[in-house]
Every structure is written in C-alpha cells, then in structure tokens.
Write an enzyme that holds these catalytic residues in place. Structure first.
Site, PDB file in Angstrom:
ATOM      1  N   THR A  72     -12.309  56.177  30.553  1.00 55.55           N
ATOM      2  CA  THR A  72     -11.370  57.204  30.142  1.00 55.55           C
ATOM      3  C   THR A  72     -11.046  57.175  28.679  1.00 55.55           C
ATOM      4  O   THR A  72     -11.279  56.189  28.004  1.00 55.55           O
ATOM      5  CB  THR A  72     -10.053  56.911  30.892  1.00 55.55           C
ATOM      6  OG1 THR A  72     -10.282  57.116  32.260  1.00 55.55           O
ATOM      7  CG2 THR A  72      -8.916  57.767  30.442  1.00 55.55           C
ATOM      8  N   ASP A 132      -8.583  62.823  28.930  1.00 53.75           N
ATOM      9  CA  ASP A 132      -9.789  63.572  29.265  1.00 53.75           C
ATOM     10  C   ASP A 132      -9.771  63.783  30.778  1.00 53.75           C
ATOM     11  O   ASP A 132      -8.789  63.468  31.439  1.00 53.75           O
ATOM     12  CB  ASP A 132     -11.044  62.811  28.812  1.00 53.75           C
ATOM     13  CG  ASP A 132     -11.349  61.642  29.716  1.00 53.75           C
ATOM     14  OD1 ASP A 132     -12.485  61.549  30.207  1.00 53.75           O
ATOM     15  OD2 ASP A 132     -10.438  60.815  29.940  1.00 53.75           O
ATOM     16  N   SER A 159     -11.842  53.371  27.965  1.00 52.35           N
ATOM     17  CA  SER A 159     -13.095  53.012  27.293  1.00 52.35           C
ATOM     18  C   SER A 159     -13.266  53.781  25.996  1.00 52.35           C
ATOM     19  O   SER A 159     -13.914  53.319  25.071  1.00 52.35           O
ATOM     20  CB  SER A 159     -14.275  53.272  28.217  1.00 52.35           C
ATOM     21  OG  SER A 159     -14.234  54.611  28.662  1.00 52.35           O
ATOM     22  N   ASP A 184     -17.853  58.582  23.712  1.00 54.25           N
ATOM     23  CA  ASP A 184     -17.809  57.567  24.751  1.00 54.25           C
ATOM     24  C   ASP A 184     -18.440  58.136  26.015  1.00 54.25           C
ATOM     25  O   ASP A 184     -18.141  59.261  26.403  1.00 54.25           O
ATOM     26  CB  ASP A 184     -16.354  57.167  25.016  1.00 54.25           C
ATOM     27  CG  ASP A 184     -16.225  56.236  26.200  1.00 54.25           C
ATOM     28  OD1 ASP A 184     -15.359  56.474  27.051  1.00 54.25           O
ATOM     29  OD2 ASP A 184     -17.007  55.274  26.268  1.00 54.25           O
ATOM     30  N   SER A 190     -16.051  58.992  29.118  1.00 54.73           N
ATOM     31  CA  SER A 190     -15.087  60.096  29.051  1.00 54.73           C
ATOM     32  C   SER A 190     -15.843  61.395  28.877  1.00 54.73           C
ATOM     33  O   SER A 190     -16.915  61.427  28.270  1.00 54.73           O
ATOM     34  CB  SER A 190     -14.147  59.930  27.861  1.00 54.73           C
ATOM     35  OG  SER A 190     -13.722  58.615  27.752  1.00 54.73           O
TER      36      SER A 190
END
Lengths: 274, 244
Positions: free
Chosen positions: A40, A56, A169, A206, A209
C-alpha cells in the site's frame, strides 16, 4: 500419587501454541498460505485547517491484484478516520473494533466528541497485546477539541505524532514527495494536491500500490470523504460503442416435453419431514 | 551433526575457498544519484564510509574521473571500489599506450565494468558495489549503472541503494530533457536532501560532480540546509500530555 499440572482455564486472547509448529513447518520448506495484504501507500498531513488523509486502492494476494478498488480509509468516529496498511483482515477488524469501542465511549460520556488520542491509545494497546502478530500499520488522523492530530501506529504498538506521515510499501516514494514539498500552513487545495501527488508517486513507483487515489479531509466540525478523487489508471482500450445483441432473436426449433409423463406424482403422499 | 558434515563435503564450494570470497561488505558507502542535463552528466554522492552501524570515515571520495570522458560513482564496499579504480587505471593506461588518437568513452568503460562485475559474480566472489558510470564523448551523453551481480542498464537518471526508493520517484516526476545546470543541481540537491533525512547511513557532507565535453569537475565538499522547525516536532503531544 502423581498429579498432572493444575489446569488453568483459558483466559481468552491469542493462543501462541501453533506458532512453534508454524515456525518448524516453514523451516522445513512448507510455505505459509498467503493472505490478502494491502501492499500500500497511505499518507496523512496536517494543513492549516485540519488533517488530510490519502490512500491508494490496490489489494494484493502475493503477486496478484485481488481488489482493484478497495477502501483503505476506515471510519472511526465522525471526526476521526484511519488509513490501514498490512494484512487487510487485520486492519479492517482492528479499526471496526475501535470504532465500536469509541461509540460506546461516546454513549457513556454524554455524547462528547471522541478524541484522537483515545482512538490512538485503544489501537496501540490492542496491537501491543498481540506482540506484532496483528499486522496492521495505521495512519490515524482527526480533529477534536484540542486541535488537529496525526499519528502513525506500527504493528508492534509503537506510535508517532507527526506533521506528515506515510506507511506501507510505497511509503518511501510518498515520503520523498512530502520531504521535498511539505511546509506548514498549507491551504486545502495545496494539501489535497500534495497528498494526491504523494499517493500517485506510490502508485507509479511501487508495485504493491496502484489504481486510484482516495482522499479524506477532516476539519473542525466537518469531514469530506472523496472516494476515487483521482483516477490516473483508466481502462485504455474498450469497445467505444459497447456491446449489443440483435433485437430480433430468430426461433429455429421448438420442442415441448410435459414432465408429468416422466415423473409419477403420488396424490396425498407423506409431507416432507421437518 | 553427521548429515551436516556430509552436506559440507557435497557442497559446491570448498571450505578453503570460503575464506577468499566476499561474503559481506565491511566499509560501505550509501547511495549515488545521477542525471543527464543539457551539457552532460551531473552526479552526487555523500562522503561517508560506514563500518556497519558506525560512521567511521567522513571524507571518502566516491566520485572519480576515469580517462578523459567518464565519471564513476560507487556505493557499497569501499575496498572493492578501490580495486575497481586500479583495474580502470590499467585499462586507461593500456589504451593510452596505443597512442592512436582514440580514447575510451563512457560506453566502453561501462561495458568493461559490466563484464568485470558479471564474471566475478559467476565465480561467487562479487565486487560488492553498485556503480554509476556517466560521461560525454563527441557530443553524445551517456549514463549507465552496473550492480554487483552484473545487471546493467542505461537511462536518463539513475540511483543506487536507497536512492532507488527515495530519489527515483522524484526524478521520474521532475526530470526533463535539457535541464540547465542550475536546475539539475537543484533537482539533485532535492534528492540528496530527502536521502539525508531518511537514509540512516547518509551524512550531510556531499560532493556534486559534473562532466561535459570539456572535462570533469568535482565540487569541494559542502553541506545541505535542513529544516526541523515543524510545530509538531517541537510540540508533539499538544493536547495529550503524557502521550508519545
């Protein structure tokens, strides 16, 4: 006369009995079943009138995206919201539990507005009791009588009180945006744009996400939950005219089989047993 | 215990050879960040050499000129970086001895480094570095990266280590073709400032190097301005005395 150890009745709470077995199994190469995580990007910042939270909307099960548009900003109280990263079940369960505890507390204390530190203390003591096994990393924000507050809560139960915070993350990508662009006294538009930028940084840099940006703006006495405020990942190729089926459906062949000829119906037979 | 010994005998690597291969890094440098700008390449790295969690050396130069056309920045084990500089010295020396008017450009040096890193990795004895190679030759700008296992690529902006997570998102957003020198330096400083705040092995003493067709310039060490005056830092528990 040997006696077994006195049986202590189970007091409830987490039973750590299976942890040794799980440890041994994973050392032998048996993988733990993967659970639905919200790999996330969640952020929060304090602006001049209150708090803005952002998240997100991607939920992952290992390498697969299992929910393209999940909700990571959870309601705790009319003036308090909480973003959750980590194991989806844990964040849901822990925020709902504290939500109902806060409501009961409001009933007990004459309907006064809940304070952010109350939610903070309830969450952190629960998570500490479970020694990090409840894998919920939270960004808690709200405005109460003492002012705007923004806190981060880690799975083991430690907390921070910050002007801007990121978790998940994608937290490094989002933190890079905050560290370079945040300053005190942001207006509402500037704050929403900065949160959007930080979440987009997480979404595009990332792998855990993705999809859309959810935003929640909390000010004194007022809150605004902007679900899917920004959707930077639209479906690019789709049939512009949609699908349609021919209006007139041709009947090619008709055959009617009355079922009474195939099944014997007994009049006045036994009713079905209850 | 017996099965352990049997496993050791059957393992692919002998025990005497173990003492001669790199198992872990000791003195390490943290991220390097670099980008292409209008006239060439800009590269930045701080000057810290950490020994585990101690900040042991505070004047380690991690940016070095290579030949006439290239600039090398390294993160990771410092002794392996010094070894690589020796290899490159030899390479450039042999190139000069040909005395044929040609000199190795950044593409050639990058290719050489990739081969060296990959071959060492195949022998299970890697040079524990992430290298950034930038340069300009005949008006062509080049910026590439090689990791300790031999992964190499070329891009408009690169970063090693923590820079990948903290600086790359900023560079992806704000880099564009034909940055001026001032804008390039500002962008690099922005990245280095975020790294200073959020990377535990970063220190506030950095060098920025630039390479253009004219040659290499490495700036003297300097420090970035930081801001710590947020009211939530000064008064984190306002309204909740006793909390933390």
């Amino acid at each position: 006369m040997s006696q077994a150890a006195v049986e202590v009745p189970p007091k409830g709470g987490f039973s750590f009995d299976l942890c040794r077995r799980n440890d041994m199994l994973s050392k032998k190469g048996v993988p733990l079943p993967s659970f639905r995580k919200t790999g996330t990007t969640i952020v929060g910042l304090i602006f001049q009138d209150g708090v803005i939270l952002g998240a997100d909307t991607r939920a992952t099960e290992g390498p697969i995206v299992c929910d393209k548009n999940c909700e990571k900003i959870h309601y705790m109280a009319p003036n308090i919201y909480c973003c959750g990263a980590g194991t989806a079940a844990d964040t849901e369960a822990v925020t709902e539990m504290v939500n109902s505890q806060l409501q009961l507390h409001r009933y007990h204390t004459g309907g006064r507005e809940s304070r952010v530190v109350t939610a903070l203390t309830l969450l952190k003591s629960h998570l500490f009791n479970y020694q990090g096994h409840v894998q919920a990393a939270l960004v808690l924000g709200g405005v109460d009588v003492t002012g705007p507050h923004l806190h981060t809560i880690y799975p083991h139960g430690s907390t921070d009180s910050l002007p801007f915070a990121t978790m998940g993350s994608g937290s490094l990508a989002a933190m890079a945006v905050f560290e370079s662009k945040y300053h005190e006294g942001l207006t509402r538009e500037e704050g929403i744009n900065l949160v959007c930028e930080a979440i987009c940084s997480g979404i595009f840099n990332d792998l855990g996400s993705g999809s859309n940006v959810d935003i929640c703006v909390i000010t004194k006495g007022h809150k605004e939950y902007l679900r899917n405020h920004h959707m930077p990942n639209p479906r690019t190729y789709f049939h512009s005219q949609g699908f349609s089926f021919p209006k007139k459906i041709e009947v090619l062949f008709t055959k009617v089989t009355p079922l009474k000829e195939m099944v014997g119906v007994i009049e006045g037979g036994d009713a079905m047993e209850e | 215990m017996d099965s352990n010994q049997a496993a050791k005998q059957h393992s692919l690597v002998g025990s005497e050879a173990d003492s001669q291969r790199t198992l872990y890094p000791y003195v390490t440098g943290t991220s390097v960040v670099a980008l292409k700008y209008k006239d060439g390449i800009l590269m930045a790295a701080d000057m810290g050499g950490s020994y585990g969690s101690t900040l042991r050396y505070k004047s380690v130069e991690r940016l070095k000129a290579v030949g006439k056309h290239s600039l090398l920045g390294a993160s990771g084990e410092i002794s392996d970086f010094q070894e690589i500089l020796r290899y490159l010295d030899e390479l450039i020396l042999y190139d000069n001895m040909w005395d044929d008017g040609n000199s190795f450009g950044p593409k050639e040096v990058h290719s050489y480094l990739t081969r060296v890193m990959y071959n060492r990795r195949n022998k299970f004895d890697p040079l524990w570095n992430s290298l950034v190679l930038g340069g300009v030759k005949n008006g062509q700008k080049y910026l590439g990266m090689v990791s300790m296992i031999g992964v190499n690529f070329e891009d408009n902006h690169v970063a090693t280590g923590f820079g990948n997570h903290l600086a790359r998102p900023l560079l992806r957003d704000e880099w564009h073709e034909n940055l001026s020198f001032e804008d390039g330096v500002k962008l690099l400083e922005k990245c280095m400032r975020v790294l200073l705040y959020r990377d535990r092995s970063a220190i506030n003493k950095l060098q920025i190097a630039k390479i253009t067709e004219e040659g290499v310039t490495i700036s003297p060490p300097y420090a970035l301005k930081t801001f710590w005056g947020f009211s939530a830092f000064e008064n984190p528990t306002v309204g909740a005395e006793g909390s933390w």
